[in-house]
Design a protein around this motif. Structure first.
Motif, PDB file in Angstrom:
ATOM      1  N   ARG A  81       2.191   5.460   2.406  1.00 28.57           N
ATOM      2  CA  ARG A  81       1.970   6.153   3.669  1.00 28.57           C
ATOM      3  C   ARG A  81       0.529   6.638   3.810  1.00 28.57           C
ATOM      4  NH1 ARG A  81       7.239   6.117   2.884  1.00 28.57           N
ATOM      5  NH2 ARG A  81       8.656   6.373   4.664  1.00 28.57           N
ATOM      6  N   VAL A  82      -0.189   6.667   2.711  1.00 23.35           N
ATOM      7  CA  VAL A  82      -1.588   7.101   2.739  1.00 23.35           C
ATOM      8  C   VAL A  82      -2.535   5.907   2.804  1.00 23.35           C
ATOM      9  CG1 VAL A  82      -3.399   8.326   1.464  1.00 23.35           C
ATOM     10  CG2 VAL A  82      -1.072   9.247   1.517  1.00 23.35           C
ATOM     11  N   VAL A  83      -2.305   4.896   1.970  1.00 20.63           N
ATOM     12  CA  VAL A  83      -3.258   3.781   1.880  1.00 20.63           C
ATOM     13  C   VAL A  83      -2.715   2.471   2.438  1.00 20.63           C
ATOM     14  CG1 VAL A  83      -4.368   4.825  -0.127  1.00 20.63           C
ATOM     15  CG2 VAL A  83      -2.551   3.125  -0.475  1.00 20.63           C
ATOM     16  N   GLY A  84      -1.456   2.444   2.875  1.00 16.17           N
ATOM     17  CA  GLY A  84      -0.846   1.202   3.330  1.00 16.17           C
ATOM     18  C   GLY A  84      -0.138   0.482   2.191  1.00 16.17           C
ATOM     19  N   PHE A  85       0.783  -0.398   2.546  1.00 14.48           N
ATOM     20  CA  PHE A  85       1.656  -1.030   1.551  1.00 14.48           C
ATOM     21  C   PHE A  85       0.879  -1.923   0.582  1.00 14.48           C
ATOM     22  CE2 PHE A  85       4.626  -4.362   0.134  1.00 14.48           C
ATOM     23  CZ  PHE A  85       5.599  -3.562  -0.448  1.00 14.48           C
ATOM     24  N   SER A  86      -0.022  -2.751   1.104  1.00 16.09           N
ATOM     25  CA  SER A  86      -0.717  -3.707   0.243  1.00 16.09           C
ATOM     26  C   SER A  86      -1.583  -3.002  -0.802  1.00 16.09           C
ATOM     27  CB  SER A  86      -1.572  -4.651   1.089  1.00 16.09           C
ATOM     28  OG  SER A  86      -2.264  -5.575   0.270  1.00 16.09           O
ATOM     29  N   LYS A  87      -2.358  -2.007  -0.369  1.00 11.23           N
ATOM     30  CA  LYS A  87      -3.220  -1.288  -1.311  1.00 11.23           C
ATOM     31  C   LYS A  87      -2.382  -0.487  -2.293  1.00 11.23           C
ATOM     32  CE  LYS A  87      -7.257  -0.153  -2.911  1.00 11.23           C
ATOM     33  NZ  LYS A  87      -8.161  -1.183  -3.496  1.00 11.23           N
ATOM     34  N   ALA A  88      -1.271   0.082  -1.825  1.00  8.34           N
ATOM     35  CA  ALA A  88      -0.385   0.819  -2.728  1.00  8.34           C
ATOM     36  C   ALA A  88       0.181  -0.110  -3.796  1.00  8.34           C
ATOM     37  CB  ALA A  88       0.737   1.491  -1.948  1.00  8.34           C
ATOM     38  N   CYS A  89       0.545  -1.323  -3.387  1.00  4.57           N
ATOM     39  CA  CYS A  89       1.033  -2.309  -4.359  1.00  4.57           C
ATOM     40  C   CYS A  89      -0.039  -2.635  -5.389  1.00  4.57           C
ATOM     41  CB  CYS A  89       1.482  -3.576  -3.646  1.00  4.57           C
ATOM     42  SG  CYS A  89       3.067  -3.433  -2.803  1.00  4.57           S
ATOM     43  N   GLU A  90      -1.242  -2.846  -4.928  1.00  7.45           N
ATOM     44  CA  GLU A  90      -2.336  -3.153  -5.859  1.00  7.45           C
ATOM     45  C   GLU A  90      -2.520  -2.030  -6.868  1.00  7.45           C
ATOM     46  OE1 GLU A  90      -7.183  -3.503  -5.843  1.00  7.45           O
ATOM     47  OE2 GLU A  90      -6.118  -3.997  -4.001  1.00  7.45           O
ATOM     48  N   MET A  91      -2.537  -0.789  -6.388  1.00  8.30           N
ATOM     49  CA  MET A  91      -2.766   0.349  -7.275  1.00  8.30           C
ATOM     50  C   MET A  91      -1.605   0.544  -8.246  1.00  8.30           C
ATOM     51  SD  MET A  91      -4.518   3.159  -4.720  1.00  8.30           S
ATOM     52  CE  MET A  91      -4.661   4.372  -6.049  1.00  8.30           C
ATOM     53  N   ALA A  92      -0.360   0.453  -7.725  1.00  7.40           N
ATOM     54  CA  ALA A  92       0.804   0.756  -8.553  1.00  7.40           C
ATOM     55  C   ALA A  92       1.167  -0.372  -9.521  1.00  7.40           C
ATOM     56  CB  ALA A  92       1.995   1.081  -7.661  1.00  7.40           C
ATOM     57  N   LEU A  93       0.934  -1.618  -9.117  1.00  4.63           N
ATOM     58  CA  LEU A  93       1.335  -2.747  -9.958  1.00  4.63           C
ATOM     59  C   LEU A  93       0.291  -3.102 -11.008  1.00  4.63           C
ATOM     60  CD1 LEU A  93       3.028  -5.010  -7.262  1.00  4.63           C
ATOM     61  CD2 LEU A  93       4.105  -3.397  -8.846  1.00  4.63           C
ATOM     62  N   THR A  94      -0.979  -2.787 -10.739  1.00  6.39           N
ATOM     63  CA  THR A  94      -2.006  -2.989 -11.765  1.00  6.39           C
ATOM     64  C   THR A  94      -2.218  -1.731 -12.598  1.00  6.39           C
ATOM     65  OG1 THR A  94      -3.877  -2.272 -10.385  1.00  6.39           O
ATOM     66  CG2 THR A  94      -3.225  -4.605 -10.248  1.00  6.39           C
ATOM     67  N   GLY A  95      -2.048  -0.560 -11.964  1.00  5.33           N
ATOM     68  CA  GLY A  95      -2.336   0.694 -12.637  1.00  5.33           C
ATOM     69  C   GLY A  95      -3.816   0.957 -12.796  1.00  5.33           C
ATOM     70  N   ASP A  96      -4.649   0.088 -12.211  1.00  4.25           N
ATOM     71  CA  ASP A  96      -6.100   0.211 -12.391  1.00  4.25           C
ATOM     72  C   ASP A  96      -6.666   1.379 -11.577  1.00  4.25           C
ATOM     73  OD1 ASP A  96      -6.018  -2.000 -14.018  1.00  4.25           O
ATOM     74  OD2 ASP A  96      -6.651  -3.403 -12.455  1.00  4.25           O
ATOM     75  N   PRO A  97      -7.674   2.053 -12.102  1.00  2.00           N
ATOM     76  CA  PRO A  97      -8.290   3.163 -11.379  1.00  2.00           C
ATOM     77  C   PRO A  97      -9.223   2.675 -10.275  1.00  2.00           C
ATOM     78  CG  PRO A  97      -9.426   2.826 -13.452  1.00  2.00           C
ATOM     79  CD  PRO A  97      -8.252   1.874 -13.453  1.00  2.00           C
ATOM     80  N   ILE A  98      -9.402   3.525  -9.274  1.00  2.00           N
ATOM     81  CA  ILE A  98     -10.417   3.292  -8.252  1.00  2.00           C
ATOM     82  C   ILE A  98     -11.314   4.517  -8.191  1.00  2.00           C
ATOM     83  CG2 ILE A  98      -8.945   1.745  -6.911  1.00  2.00           C
ATOM     84  CD1 ILE A  98      -8.521   4.015  -4.893  1.00  2.00           C
ATOM     85  N   ASN A  99     -12.586   4.289  -7.875  1.00  2.00           N
ATOM     86  CA  ASN A  99     -13.521   5.409  -7.818  1.00  2.00           C
ATOM     87  C   ASN A  99     -13.493   6.059  -6.432  1.00  2.00           C
ATOM     88  OD1 ASN A  99     -15.159   3.836  -6.102  1.00  2.00           O
ATOM     89  ND2 ASN A  99     -16.384   3.058  -7.806  1.00  2.00           N
ATOM     90  N   ALA A 100     -14.303   7.074  -6.258  1.00  2.00           N
ATOM     91  CA  ALA A 100     -14.289   7.843  -5.009  1.00  2.00           C
ATOM     92  C   ALA A 100     -14.683   6.981  -3.819  1.00  2.00           C
ATOM     93  CB  ALA A 100     -15.211   9.047  -5.135  1.00  2.00           C
ATOM     94  N   ALA A 101     -15.663   6.108  -4.003  1.00  2.00           N
ATOM     95  CA  ALA A 101     -16.093   5.251  -2.900  1.00  2.00           C
ATOM     96  C   ALA A 101     -14.976   4.309  -2.466  1.00  2.00           C
ATOM     97  CB  ALA A 101     -17.333   4.457  -3.307  1.00  2.00           C
ATOM     98  N   GLU A 102     -14.256   3.749  -3.426  1.00  2.00           N
ATOM     99  CA  GLU A 102     -13.124   2.877  -3.102  1.00  2.00           C
ATOM    100  C   GLU A 102     -11.999   3.668  -2.435  1.00  2.00           C
ATOM    101  OE1 GLU A 102     -12.747  -0.477  -6.452  1.00  2.00           O
ATOM    102  OE2 GLU A 102     -13.028   1.525  -7.295  1.00  2.00           O
ATOM    103  N   ALA A 103     -11.797   4.902  -2.891  1.00  2.00           N
ATOM    104  CA  ALA A 103     -10.776   5.758  -2.285  1.00  2.00           C
ATOM    105  C   ALA A 103     -11.112   6.054  -0.828  1.00  2.00           C
ATOM    106  CB  ALA A 103     -10.645   7.059  -3.076  1.00  2.00           C
ATOM    107  N   LEU A 104     -12.382   6.228  -0.539  1.00  2.00           N
ATOM    108  CA  LEU A 104     -12.813   6.454   0.838  1.00  2.00           C
ATOM    109  C   LEU A 104     -12.592   5.204   1.676  1.00  2.00           C
ATOM    110  CD1 LEU A 104     -14.234   8.315   2.910  1.00  2.00           C
ATOM    111  CD2 LEU A 104     -16.418   7.361   2.089  1.00  2.00           C
ATOM    112  N   ALA A 105     -12.895   4.051   1.120  1.00  2.00           N
ATOM    113  CA  ALA A 105     -12.765   2.797   1.862  1.00  2.00           C
ATOM    114  C   ALA A 105     -11.315   2.490   2.229  1.00  2.00           C
ATOM    115  CB  ALA A 105     -13.363   1.647   1.046  1.00  2.00           C
ATOM    116  N   CYS A 106     -10.375   2.862   1.384  1.00  2.00           N
ATOM    117  CA  CYS A 106      -8.971   2.548   1.658  1.00  2.00           C
ATOM    118  C   CYS A 106      -8.233   3.692   2.339  1.00  2.00           C
ATOM    119  CB  CYS A 106      -8.239   2.123   0.391  1.00  2.00           C
ATOM    120  SG  CYS A 106      -7.907   3.440  -0.799  1.00  2.00           S
ATOM    121  N   GLY A 107      -8.933   4.774   2.640  1.00  3.45           N
ATOM    122  CA  GLY A 107      -8.313   5.883   3.357  1.00  3.45           C
ATOM    123  C   GLY A 107      -7.563   6.866   2.487  1.00  3.45           C
TER     124      GLY A 107
END
Length: 266
Positions: free
Chosen positions: A157-183
């Motif tokens: 609900r925050v970043v959209g389904f596709s980005k949430a899948c990427e984050m949750a299924l890889t478990g990889d971290p994103i930095n602040a700039a990437e967090a800004l880009a994906c909302g």
């Protein structure tokens, strides 16, 4: 041991600081959960509180689950799976429900890593701003578990389904700039300016009539899952309440009189 949550009220703007820097501010321990729930209830009950900020002590926002204690005697991961289920239900899963019920707008000031349940904690808030050093990771899969605290509902609900899948299924971290880009966050600021920027945002919210702010937040929260007809019905009911407030009359009078309004919460 120091208080799990530091509660500071500065002229109607509350700052909640997670206060376990020695373990990077985990939120899964019972004393932390109870302290957070008590703080949220205290905020919600006090109409003089107009906005809140959530941040962490030290250089971490929250490390999420305390892996050192989760499997200990009395920890969340019980030898009996049925009891583990109950531990989640009556433990950390109370947090997203409490944030969902909270009517005061709350800003996550993410001062450092927000990992696992810490990332989800940021998503429980209404707004998020990040320090440049902030890092976000929906990293449950990295330790062989799933988001047990509602992350699978919150993150999409925050970043959209596709980005949430990427984050949750890889478990990889994103930095602040990437967090800004994906909302995931709405703003990134220098580390030493984070709380000042969070307070500026809180003050912009607090400048408005408190009943209207709280009801607007409730409508926005309800709108994520309500049907249009249900939300329209709820909006009409809340609008009737808003029209009857003295603050509404004051806002109109100030606008017509070309002067600053003075809101009292009545």
């Amino acid at each position: 041991m120091s208080d799990p949550i530091i509660f500071e009220n500065d002229d109607g703007i509350v700052t909640l600081t997670i206060n376990r820097p020695e373990t990077r501010n985990p939120i899964s321990d019972p004393d932390m959960i109870e302290a957070m729930l008590e703080a949220l209830d205290r905020i919600d009950r006090d109409l003089s509180i107009r906005a809140a900020i959530l941040t962490g002590t030290g250089t971490s926002f929250s490390s999420g689950g305390n892996l050192r204690t989760m499997g200990e005697q009395g920890g969340i991961n019980d030898p009996l799976p049925a009891q583990t289920r109950r531990n989640y239900k009556f433990g950390i899963q109370r947090l997203p429900l409490a944030f969902e019920a909270l009517e005061v707008p709350i800003i996550a000031a993410v001062n450092g890593p927000a990992i696992g349940a810490g990332c989800d904690l940021a998503c429980m808030c209404d707004l998020r701003i990040a320090a440049e050093r902030a890092v976000f990771a929906e990293s449950f899969v990295k330790v062989g578990i799933v988001p047990g605290d509602g992350g699978a509902w919150l993150l999409p609900r925050v970043v959209g389904f596709s980005k949430a899948c990427e984050m949750a299924l890889t478990g990889d971290p994103i930095n602040a700039a990437e967090a800004l880009a994906c909302g995931l966050v709405s703003k990134v600021v220098p580390d030493d300016e984070l709380l000042a920027e969070a307070r500026k945002l809180a003050m912009r919210i607090a400048a408005n009539p408190p009943h209207a702010v709280r009801m607007t937040k409730r409508l926005l929260r309800e709108g994520r899952s309500a049907t249009l007809d249900h939300l329209l019905e709820l909006s009409a009911a809340m609008q009737a309440l808003a029209h009857a407030t003295a603050d509404h009359k004051e806002a109109v009078a100030a606008l017509l009189g070309k002067r600053p309004p003075s809101f009292t919460g009545h």
